[in-house]
Design a protein around this motif. Structure first.
Motif, PDB file in Angstrom:
ATOM      1  N   SER A   1       0.845  -1.196   0.000  1.00 12.57           N
ATOM      2  CA  SER A   1       0.000   0.000   0.000  1.00 12.57           C
ATOM      3  C   SER A   1       0.876   1.240   0.000  1.00 12.57           C
ATOM      4  O   SER A   1       1.885   1.292   0.713  1.00 12.57           O
ATOM      5  N   LYS A   2       0.491   2.220  -0.791  1.00 15.45           N
ATOM      6  CA  LYS A   2       1.173   3.513  -0.781  1.00 15.45           C
ATOM      7  C   LYS A   2       0.655   4.392   0.355  1.00 15.45           C
ATOM      8  O   LYS A   2       1.319   5.332   0.771  1.00 15.45           O
ATOM      9  N   ASN A   3      -0.563   4.070   0.830  1.00 19.65           N
ATOM     10  CA  ASN A   3      -1.175   4.847   1.902  1.00 19.65           C
ATOM     11  C   ASN A   3      -0.724   4.287   3.245  1.00 19.65           C
ATOM     12  O   ASN A   3      -1.147   3.221   3.671  1.00 19.65           O
ATOM     13  N   LYS A   4       0.123   5.006   3.933  1.00 25.97           N
ATOM     14  CA  LYS A   4       0.684   4.509   5.184  1.00 25.97           C
ATOM     15  C   LYS A   4      -0.302   4.578   6.343  1.00 25.97           C
ATOM     16  O   LYS A   4       0.003   4.118   7.449  1.00 25.97           O
ATOM     17  N   CYS A   5      -1.476   5.140   6.104  1.00 24.20           N
ATOM     18  CA  CYS A   5      -2.540   5.110   7.111  1.00 24.20           C
ATOM     19  C   CYS A   5      -3.521   3.969   6.855  1.00 24.20           C
ATOM     20  O   CYS A   5      -4.498   3.818   7.594  1.00 24.20           O
TER      21      CYS A   5
ATOM     22  N   LEU B   1      -2.347  11.706   7.039  1.00 25.40           N
ATOM     23  CA  LEU B   1      -1.118  11.787   6.251  1.00 25.40           C
ATOM     24  C   LEU B   1      -0.653  13.223   6.152  1.00 25.40           C
ATOM     25  O   LEU B   1      -1.398  14.117   5.735  1.00 25.40           O
ATOM     26  N   ASN B   2       0.606  13.457   6.547  1.00 22.82           N
ATOM     27  CA  ASN B   2       1.258  14.746   6.368  1.00 22.82           C
ATOM     28  C   ASN B   2       2.464  14.537   5.472  1.00 22.82           C
ATOM     29  O   ASN B   2       3.445  13.908   5.898  1.00 22.82           O
ATOM     30  N   ASP B   3       2.376  15.023   4.245  1.00 25.78           N
ATOM     31  CA  ASP B   3       3.438  14.787   3.253  1.00 25.78           C
ATOM     32  C   ASP B   3       3.714  13.305   3.109  1.00 25.78           C
ATOM     33  O   ASP B   3       4.870  12.859   3.093  1.00 25.78           O
ATOM     34  N   GLN B   4       2.630  12.533   3.034  1.00 20.67           N
ATOM     35  CA  GLN B   4       2.680  11.081   2.850  1.00 20.67           C
ATOM     36  C   GLN B   4       3.287  10.340   4.039  1.00 20.67           C
ATOM     37  O   GLN B   4       3.566   9.142   3.954  1.00 20.67           O
ATOM     38  N   LYS B   5       3.479  11.027   5.156  1.00 21.46           N
ATOM     39  CA  LYS B   5       3.957  10.376   6.372  1.00 21.46           C
ATOM     40  C   LYS B   5       2.804  10.280   7.372  1.00 21.46           C
ATOM     41  O   LYS B   5       2.036  11.239   7.532  1.00 21.46           O
TER      42      LYS B   5
END
Length: 810
Positions: free
Chosen positions: A307-311, A325-329
């Motif tokens: 998954s690209k979505n870390k959430c 997600l903040n800047d994908q983090k």
């Protein structure tokens, strides 16, 4: 002559050339033969040498963390032994041939770090053990009582134990932790669990399961194998019973069925020269394919991730918090009115920043308000649902309900789902297309005071004293004047405790109401209409005038009513339970010797009345649904209540049906409360003969498995629509359990349901579940969680043993 002599010379030359050519061929053949023999012996010698070098770990060899700490593979790429962990050491397999000592397998990963005086020993008895300084041993490998003769750390990353014949008796490849190496397989039914963090190899929050239905699925840990909890799936369900996850030496990650057919390519193949690949489930719940260039200064690179979505992994942020997600983090945010449990670990979850009043109090110092939270997703474990409502009504319903701590509302179905804390699996959702709201109940007092500057607080304090002084005199007169009114209207007040407009939802979900016995008599019109007899008293029909709804009033028997402890037990048990498959307690009366409980009214009566009356019987699909609902209710009592509850009297008479056909478990009068650290209890026999587990009669500890046994008997009755003992049947069919096992063992399950149209595979599944539930040995019975999974068809069910004893029922 010249021509003739020339011809003769030419013929001789050809003859000599042929002889020379023949000799050269023979010499070459001889050379090739000698060379082949040499290569053969060289190869054989190298194989023997390699085997000897692979089997270089002999019995009696040991390792210590600070000296000889590991056994390397031939190429020294991998090693098995000690590696640093926290303030101590752990035992595992790691990549020793690259600068980053990457751990790929850990033994006993949930044990604390090992001290430096620990010894890893391949003992002379053929056991791989950890020995403490005191001489205590802990097994590293489960060898099924077979002694090892030698061990090897192979170049594939597999650590192997051999028997005296050279056969493998144990290998690390069969017990993966969080990583799959090239040529390794994840077998059907097995799981990978990530670590807690990058530095702690203990079992983390997630799992990747190779399901027996052929589907590779990711779930949060400690959840059911069902779609609502899945956040990655390969979509290969139905492709076979023994599908495996495989990783090739070229980084090709794929699924194979039992015939060796590739049914799914998860990743493509990559170049192989000087590159190492591995697949790992990382601590954040996402599994990734990595590559490492083995040249100097090579580094790990991510080639693919699930998954690209870390959430996406539910539960990354802990309870009462949600992932954004903040800047994908990923970043974890607390619910309104909550603060982080551990500021140094944002994934540890959150807790309330105020002390909430209890439902039994009702007049605490903290007042509440609703804080909305938009576009977040949560696990839905509602104890009550309001359908066809609005956002505003949902907020007000939660505010008015003392038990409600949050409510989830979706605009697309207009349903308000009442929740208790903690909330789990929270994450921001901006792409679903439907508006979602989480309405959080927070305290006014704490939130307001925290926002007032120091000088304003001082001013407010002074103003408050002055105001109270002025009000005190006037309030004294008001209090005296109204005392008479309150005394006069005391009886009516008990009916008007619940504010609102006659909404029975709010009536029944506020904490149980305390009635006087005179009020109970008025509710029931002098205990006029009896509607049933429970195990601890008679049940009457009553009416809540304010709500204009019927209630069920249980007047406890004198024998039980004389024991205050029994009555208070029932109040505590039922008052704290909120589940759609449990009957709700609305009120009680504790007036001297008269002890009464007021329940919600179940208009369709008991399951026994419906199940054993031919003209009222449910169809097969409805019966399966009823069985699952009963299982969910018992599972709530066993695993999801704050205090574990053993019902002790599960039977069709204690399973009731409301007007909408919802199944609910009733009569907690015999429930046995357990403290959180208890798992069993000794007590006198409770319950109804025929549904009582054998351990009651053997004076053995009573655990939740007693309820599992009772459920198994009830499940057989649901399947066959008959009582557990019925003298109207032939002798070999009188005892239901006996007859069912005979039909199961003889492959004649169709006899159990007659000509009813059913799914035979579903019937077999139900029967197998029931037979496992009623085995004599409690430890062999499944938990209610496992029972529910088996009923839902998400796990395989082995062949049950023959029940060895059956009790008769009356």
């Amino acid at each position: 002559m010249q021509s003739g002599s020339s011809f003769v010379f030419s013929s001789k030359s050809i003859h000599y050339n042929r002889i020379s050519f023949f000799n050269i061929k023979m010499q070459r053949l001889h050379f090739l033969l000698i060379h082949s023999i040499f290569l053969f012996f060289l190869f054989a010698s190298s194989v023997v040498t390699a085997q000897q070098r692979q089997s270089n770990i002999s019995l009696g060899t040991s390792l210590r963390p600070t000296t000889n700490s590991s056994w390397p593979s031939i190429s020294k790429l991998y090693a098995f032994g000690f590696y640093p962990r926290g303030n101590g050491y752990a035992v595992g397999i790691f990549l020793a041939g690259i600068p980053e000592k990457t751990v790929v397998w850990t033994a006993n990963r949930d044990d604390p770090p090992l001290p430096s005086n620990t010894t890893l020993l391949l003992s002379t008895e053929g056991k791989l053990v950890l020995q403490s300084a005191q001489g205590q041993g802990t097994d590293i490998a489960n060898q099924n009582f077979v002694s090892a003769s030698s061990a090897s750390m192979l170049d594939s990353g597999n650590f192997v134990l051999y028997n005296s014949s050279g056969g493998i008796i144990w290998q690390s490849f069969d017990y993966p932790t969080d990583t799959i190496l090239p040529t390794q397989r994840l077998q059907a039914g097995n799981e990978l669990f990530p670590s807690v963090s990058e530095t702690d190899p203990s079992t983390g929050k997630f799992r990747l399961k190779m399901q027996r239905d052929g589907n590779l699925v990711q779930y949060p840990k400690n959840t059911d194998d069902t779609a609502p909890y899945a956040y990655y799936a390969s979509g290969t369900d139905g492709q076979g019973d023994n599908v495996t996850l495989n990783l090739g030496v070229d980084g090709h990650l794929y699924l194979l069925n039992t015939s060796g057919v590739n049914i799914k390519n998860i990743t493509k193949g990559y170049p192989t020269g000087g590159v190492l690949y591995l697949m790992r489930v990382d601590w954040d719940g996402i599994f990734r394919l990595y590559s490492h260039n083995l040249r100097p200064n090579g580094k790990w690179s991510v080639l693919w991730e699930s998954s690209k979505n870390k959430c996406a992994p539910p539960g990354l942020c802990g309870v009462n918090s949600y992932c954004v997600l903040n800047d994908q983090k990923p970043d974890c945010k607390c619910l309104p009115g909550f603060a982080s449990v551990n500021q140094s670990n944002q994934t540890s979850g959150c807790e309330r920043d105020f002390i909430a009043e209890s439902c039994s109090n009702g007049h605490g110092p903290v007042k509440f308000k609703i804080q909305p939270l938009e576009n977040t997703l949560w696990e839905d474990v509602s104890y009550f649902d309001l359908s066809e409502t609005t956002k505003e009504d949902c907020q007000q319903a939660c505010l008015a309900d003392c038990n409600c701590e949050a409510a989830l509302f979706k605009s697309d179905d207009s349903t308000c789902r009442m929740q208790r804390l903690p909330l789990r699996f929270g994450r921001r959702d901006l792409g679903s297309g439907s508006k979602t709201f989480a309405f959080i109940k927070v305290g006014n007092a704490s939130s307001d005071s925290n926002n007032v500057p120091g000088e304003e607080k001082k001013y407010l304090g002074t103003s408050l004293i002055i105001t109270l002084s002025c009000v005190f005199g006037a309030s004294t007169f008001v209090v005296l004047a109204t005392c008479g009114i309150f005394i006069h209207r005391y009886q009516a007040w008990s009916y008007k405790r619940i504010p609102g407009n006659g909404n029975f939802r709010l009536c029944e979900d506020v904490a149980p109401i305390s009635f006087t016995f005179a009020e109970i008599e008025k509710l029931t019109d002098g205990f006029k209409e009896e509607i049933g007899r429970g195990s601890s008293g008679i049940v009457y029909k009553g009416t809540m005038m304010r709500c204009n709804k019927f209630v069920a009033v249980k007047k406890l028997d004198k024998a039980l009513a004389e024991g205050e402890r029994e009555f208070l037990t029932e109040i505590k048990v039922i008052g704290r339970t909120h589940h759609k498959n449990l009957v709700c307690l609305l009120g009680y009366s504790f007036d001297g010797p008269n002890k009464v409980l007021v329940y919600e009214y179940m208009s369709n009566g008991s399951l026994a009345n419906l199940l054993f009356t031919p003209e009222k019987q449910f169809n097969w699909i409805e019966r399966i649904g009823i069985a699952r609902d009963i299982a969910r209710g018992i599972l709530y009592l066993h695993d999801e209540c704050q205090t574990q509850i053993i019902h002790c009297d599960i039977k069709p008479h204690n399973v009731l049906m409301d007007e909408s056909g919802c199944t609910k478990i009733a009569d907690f009068g015999l429930a046995k409360l357990l403290k959180p650290d208890q798992t069993n209890t000794f007590t006198s026999i409770r319950g109804t003969r025929g549904y009582v587990a054998p351990e009651w009669h053997q004076n053995l500890p009573i655990t939740v498995k007693a309820d599992v046994y009772s459920f198994g008997v009830v499940l057989l009755e649901i399947i066959c629509c008959r009582r557990c003992m019925d003298q109207n049947f032939p002798d070999d069919q009188v005892v239901l359990e006996d007859w069912v096992y005979q039909c199961f063992d003889g492959g004649e399950l169709r006899q159990l349901v007659g000509n009813e149209e059913i799914d035979l595979k579903q019937l077999e599944r139900m029967v197998k579940v029931a037979l496992w539930c009623i085995v004599d040995e409690p430890s062999l019975r499944p938990s209610m969680k496992k029972v529910l999974l088996m009923l839902e068809g998400t796990v395989d069910i082995p062949i049950p043993p023959s029940p060895t004893s059956f009790l008769t029922c009356i």
